[in-house]
Design a protein around this motif. Structure first.
Motif, short mmCIF file in Angstrom:
data_model
loop_
_atom_site.label_atom_id
_atom_site.label_comp_id
_atom_site.label_asym_id
_atom_site.label_seq_id
_atom_site.Cartn_x
_atom_site.Cartn_y
_atom_site.Cartn_z
N LEU A 212 0.84 -1.20 0.00
CA LEU A 212 0.00 0.00 0.00
C LEU A 212 0.87 1.25 0.00
O LEU A 212 1.87 1.32 0.72
N THR A 213 0.48 2.24 -0.81
CA THR A 213 1.25 3.48 -0.90
C THR A 213 0.79 4.54 0.09
O THR A 213 1.60 5.31 0.59
N GLY A 214 -0.52 4.60 0.37
CA GLY A 214 -0.99 5.67 1.23
C GLY A 214 -2.38 5.41 1.80
O GLY A 214 -3.02 4.40 1.51
N VAL A 215 -2.83 6.34 2.63
CA VAL A 215 -4.17 6.30 3.21
C VAL A 215 -4.83 7.66 2.98
O VAL A 215 -4.19 8.71 3.05
N GLU A 216 -6.13 7.62 2.74
CA GLU A 216 -6.92 8.83 2.57
C GLU A 216 -7.38 9.28 3.96
O GLU A 216 -8.28 8.69 4.55
N ALA A 217 -6.75 10.30 4.49
CA ALA A 217 -7.05 10.78 5.85
C ALA A 217 -8.07 11.92 5.84
O ALA A 217 -9.00 11.93 6.65
N ASP A 218 -7.86 12.89 4.96
CA ASP A 218 -8.75 14.05 4.91
C ASP A 218 -9.88 13.77 3.93
O ASP A 218 -9.75 13.95 2.71
N HIS A 219 -11.00 13.29 4.47
CA HIS A 219 -12.17 12.89 3.70
C HIS A 219 -13.40 13.45 4.40
O HIS A 219 -13.43 13.53 5.62
N ALA A 238 5.06 4.56 7.28
CA ALA A 238 5.72 5.20 6.14
C ALA A 238 4.80 5.27 4.92
O ALA A 238 5.20 5.00 3.79
N LEU A 239 3.53 5.63 5.16
CA LEU A 239 2.55 5.76 4.09
C LEU A 239 2.30 7.22 3.76
O LEU A 239 2.38 8.09 4.64
N ALA A 240 1.98 7.49 2.51
CA ALA A 240 1.56 8.83 2.12
C ALA A 240 0.17 9.12 2.70
O ALA A 240 -0.61 8.20 2.97
N VAL A 241 -0.13 10.40 2.88
CA VAL A 241 -1.43 10.84 3.40
C VAL A 241 -2.12 11.69 2.35
O VAL A 241 -1.53 12.67 1.86
N THR A 242 -3.34 11.34 1.99
CA THR A 242 -4.06 12.11 0.98
C THR A 242 -5.32 12.74 1.55
O THR A 242 -5.82 12.34 2.59
#
Length: 280
Positions: A212-219, A238-242
């Motif tokens: 996994l590259t990232g997690v969608e946090a701001d939704h 160490a994941l990106a935050v979107t």
């Protein structure tokens, strides 16, 4: 730079054609938009043809997964749409959606609702058929006040009287398929409590191990505590935050750009993807 990495057109369960989604994104002041229809790339060409004014398009999709009876959604960006394994999986998921829609319409008819698959297909407009299309017909018929009211135990909510399960892969398998197709996978709205059960942190850690590259946090469906918790977890893993709007047009109030992704996090996603490139 304003970046929205989660949007839908009428290629799946949004209400606007891909070209209109692109035009609305530019009007909302966005610089980068990802079109992420459910389990399909059908809207990408029309979206790319509508580009103007410096807007960059990120081709993607929202891949439907399931674990322990719970829906889990992955946003997959910049993958090779011709890669055969992921293409076969998309086709299986779409076929499962069609079969489920027919079964749900049959159950609703048994409950006395004058609904037809023909009308559901008309509402879908040739896009991937999903529960939101059935919900829109239920609202049209006056069975519910608005489409959101259909997602209850009374009707087509999880475990509801007319609910039917469908095929969907385990999210770990889906992450691996996405990576094998050169894509970058981001976990969509994992803590949106309004959707029912939320994705446990342990699963997110497992997905991170799988690639996994990232997690969608701001939704829009995440409260402050959920956002803070996801940011902390992303740091640990160490994941990106979107951040993304998850816009569905009329159904969500045309909210493109209401949540955005930081440029440095966007660059991490682009760097992780090898199957395709953003379209400017």
């Amino acid at each position: 730079m304003r970046i929205d990495l989660h949007s839908h057109s009428d290629a799946s369960d949004g209400t606007c054609p891909p070209g209109e989604v692109v035009r609305r994104a530019r009007a909302a002041g966005l610089d980068v938009l990802a079109l992420t229809d459910h389990d399909t790339t059908a809207g990408h060409r029309a979206a790319a043809e509508a580009l103007e004014g410096g807007l960059t398009l990120v081709p993607g999709m929202e891949l439907s997964c399931r674990r322990d009876g719970m829906s889990v959604h992955l946003l997959v960006y910049l993958f090779d749409p011709r890669e055969p394994e992921l293409a076969r999986e998309r086709a299986m998921i779409r076929g499962g959606r069609e079969d489920r829609a027919r079964a749900m319409v049959e159950r609703l008819a048994e409950l006395g609702v004058p609904i037809t698959m023909e009308r559901v297909a008309q509402v879908a407009g040739g896009g991937v058929v999903g529960r939101p299309h059935i919900a829109r017909v239920l609202a049209e018929l006056g069975v519910v006040g608005r489409p959101a009211d259909a997602f209850t135990p009374e009707w087509i909510g999880s475990g509801g009287r007319a609910h039917v399960r469908r095929y969907a892969p385990d999210p770990v398998r889906a992450v691996r398929l996405a990576r094998a197709a050169g894509g970058a996978a981001v976990l969509a709205h994992p803590k949106a409590a309004e959707r029912g059960r939320t994705v446990p942190d342990e699963w997110i850690a497992e997905l991170a191990q799988a690639g996994l590259t990232g997690v969608e946090a701001d939704h829009p469906g995440h409260d402050a505590a959920a956002r803070a918790g996801l940011r902390g977890l992303a740091g640990d893993l160490a994941l990106a935050v979107t951040g993304s709007s998850d816009d569905h047009g009329d159904l969500t109030g045309h909210r493109l750009g209401c949540e955005t992704t930081a440029p440095e996090e966007y660059e991490r996603i682009v760097a992780a993807a090898k199957g395709a490139s953003p379209i400017a």
